[in-house]
Design a protein around this motif. Sequence first.
Motif, PDB file in Angstrom:
ATOM      1  N   UNK A 148      -1.485  14.081   8.514  1.00 50.77           N
ATOM      2  CA  UNK A 148      -2.499  14.359   7.220  1.00 50.77           C
ATOM      3  C   UNK A 148      -3.196  13.097   6.981  1.00 50.77           C
ATOM      4  N   UNK A 149      -4.550  13.192   7.228  1.00 55.13           N
ATOM      5  CA  UNK A 149      -5.226  11.920   6.951  1.00 55.13           C
ATOM      6  C   UNK A 149      -6.021  11.948   5.850  1.00 55.13           C
ATOM      7  N   UNK A 187      -0.714   9.293   5.910  1.00 52.68           N
ATOM      8  CA  UNK A 187      -1.577   7.842   5.716  1.00 52.68           C
ATOM      9  C   UNK A 187      -1.313   7.253   4.265  1.00 52.68           C
ATOM     10  N   UNK A 188      -0.736   7.985   3.353  1.00 53.79           N
ATOM     11  CA  UNK A 188      -0.379   7.447   1.941  1.00 53.79           C
ATOM     12  C   UNK A 188       0.984   8.351   1.460  1.00 53.79           C
ATOM     13  N   UNK A 189       1.584   7.563   1.131  1.00 53.99           N
ATOM     14  CA  UNK A 189       2.941   8.192   0.531  1.00 53.99           C
ATOM     15  C   UNK A 189       2.799   9.200  -0.591  1.00 53.99           C
ATOM     16  N   UNK A 205       1.950   6.493   8.560  1.00 53.34           N
ATOM     17  CA  UNK A 205       1.301   5.486   9.540  1.00 53.34           C
ATOM     18  C   UNK A 205       0.005   5.446   8.727  1.00 53.34           C
ATOM     19  N   UNK A 206      -0.212   4.279   7.904  1.00 57.03           N
ATOM     20  CA  UNK A 206      -1.325   4.310   7.320  1.00 57.03           C
ATOM     21  C   UNK A 206      -2.609   3.906   7.974  1.00 57.03           C
ATOM     22  N   UNK A 207      -2.176   2.939   9.061  1.00 58.88           N
ATOM     23  CA  UNK A 207      -3.220   2.518   9.994  1.00 58.88           C
ATOM     24  C   UNK A 207      -2.430   1.791  11.334  1.00 58.88           C
ATOM     25  N   UNK A 208      -3.378   1.755  12.224  1.00 58.58           N
ATOM     26  CA  UNK A 208      -2.814   0.847  13.374  1.00 58.58           C
ATOM     27  C   UNK A 208      -3.892  -0.084  13.893  1.00 58.58           C
ATOM     28  N   UNK A 209      -3.319  -1.177  14.303  1.00 58.65           N
ATOM     29  CA  UNK A 209      -4.319  -2.343  14.816  1.00 58.65           C
ATOM     30  C   UNK A 209      -4.121  -2.211  16.247  1.00 58.65           C
ATOM     31  N   UNK A 314      -4.635   9.096  -2.439  1.00 59.47           N
ATOM     32  CA  UNK A 314      -4.319   9.788  -1.220  1.00 59.47           C
ATOM     33  C   UNK A 314      -4.990   9.294   0.039  1.00 59.47           C
ATOM     34  N   UNK A 315      -5.529   7.932   0.118  1.00 54.77           N
ATOM     35  CA  UNK A 315      -6.099   7.656   1.438  1.00 54.77           C
ATOM     36  C   UNK A 315      -5.856   6.086   1.375  1.00 54.77           C
ATOM     37  N   UNK A 316      -6.054   5.722   2.567  1.00 54.26           N
ATOM     38  CA  UNK A 316      -5.926   4.382   2.918  1.00 54.26           C
ATOM     39  C   UNK A 316      -7.093   3.603   3.654  1.00 54.26           C
TER      40      UNK A 316
END
Length: 407
Positions: A148-149, A187-189, A205-209, A314-316
């Motif tokens: 859910x992004x 992506x956001x708690x 998992x808010x983001x990945x590098x 609700x977003x990162x």
Amino acid sequence: MDIIFIGGFFPKQFTPLILSKSLLEVQNSANVFQWALIKGLEQNLKQPIKLITAPYIGWYPKYYKDLTLKTSYFSNGNVINSGIMVGFLNLPIIKNIYKFFNIYSSIINTCSFEDKTVLIVYSIDLAYLKAALKAKQKIPNSIVCVTINDLHEFPGGKDILHGFYIKYVERHLVYNLLSKVDCFIVVADKMVDFLKLHYKPYIRIEGIYDDQTDYEFGNTNHDEKNNIILYTGSLDNRYGIKELLDAFKLINAPDFRLWICGGGSGANLVMNRAQEDERIKYFGIVSKEKVIELQMKAKILVNPRNPIGEYNKYSFPIKTIEYMASGTPALIYKLDGIPKEYFDYCYIVEDNRIESLADAMYNVCQLDQDTLRLKGKTARDFILRTKTAKMQCGKLLNMIIHVYQSK
């Protein structure tokens, strides 16, 4: 375990063609995030996974040059024809019907029907979600995991009709399906609170590098004469581009520079301000390699997206990770969607006033180079230690194993 990843990413073999046909900026952040998920899963499993995509492209003729997208196979790593790009008639609403049937049939044709099957769906777009849940009914010992992004309450974009459809039609259909999903990636708690998903397994998992980016920290080429402030990303007005320009205007110092890269609804405003103020330079939409080059030259990287607007809960902002990994210090706001652990590694704008953003940009640029360098280094180390593809997707696989053990 048979893992099938279903999303809207661009197969590498077809990306140049898709970009050449697109009449507006594509969803690059979504594309990068999906490939990072795929990469992280494969690093942990030590083998390729199966891929199905219905690429996120705009509809014909307003946003894309072709009426149809043809079903094609593509290669994932060294595995020939291991992925399917499903075709569809590229018209509003109608495209979703084509996507549903073609994604569903591709899942059924791809699945082994013997091993434990995991259908990982990127986003809660109706066609993708419904196709996976229908396939789950046919496949023994299968589960569905959904990323859910975004929330349908905040569709964004500039197409009013599309936004109305997402918010008032698709939203109700999608949310009714979520009870049938086995586990979630958010992506956001605060998404969990909003959707009331506490009774289901989930991870954030808010983001990945992408730790394979081809540059080394310390290979900086700062402009010693000027204080360069860099923004890279969408120029959508809701992300604060006007506020950034207004704040920079308050900095009455000839040695300050504002560099901006990206495209979107605020591009004309940026170009107009660049004509009025020679300290502002607009680069347009540039390659990832060019972004890295500019980040190495900048003194600070700024994200003017402030907490105003409920959607920020609700977003990162994925650029947070990109900025921190560069080794150049980042200046950001304390958005509710950003985990608190990040704030120790960034400079913070204290409130939402334009004057506060201007003061923060000016004051950070006055810090000595050793202080800035240390801030950038600790931020980069934090990302490399905790937010790589292998690390983030390891958590995902642990959750999936737990779900199977609980069945």
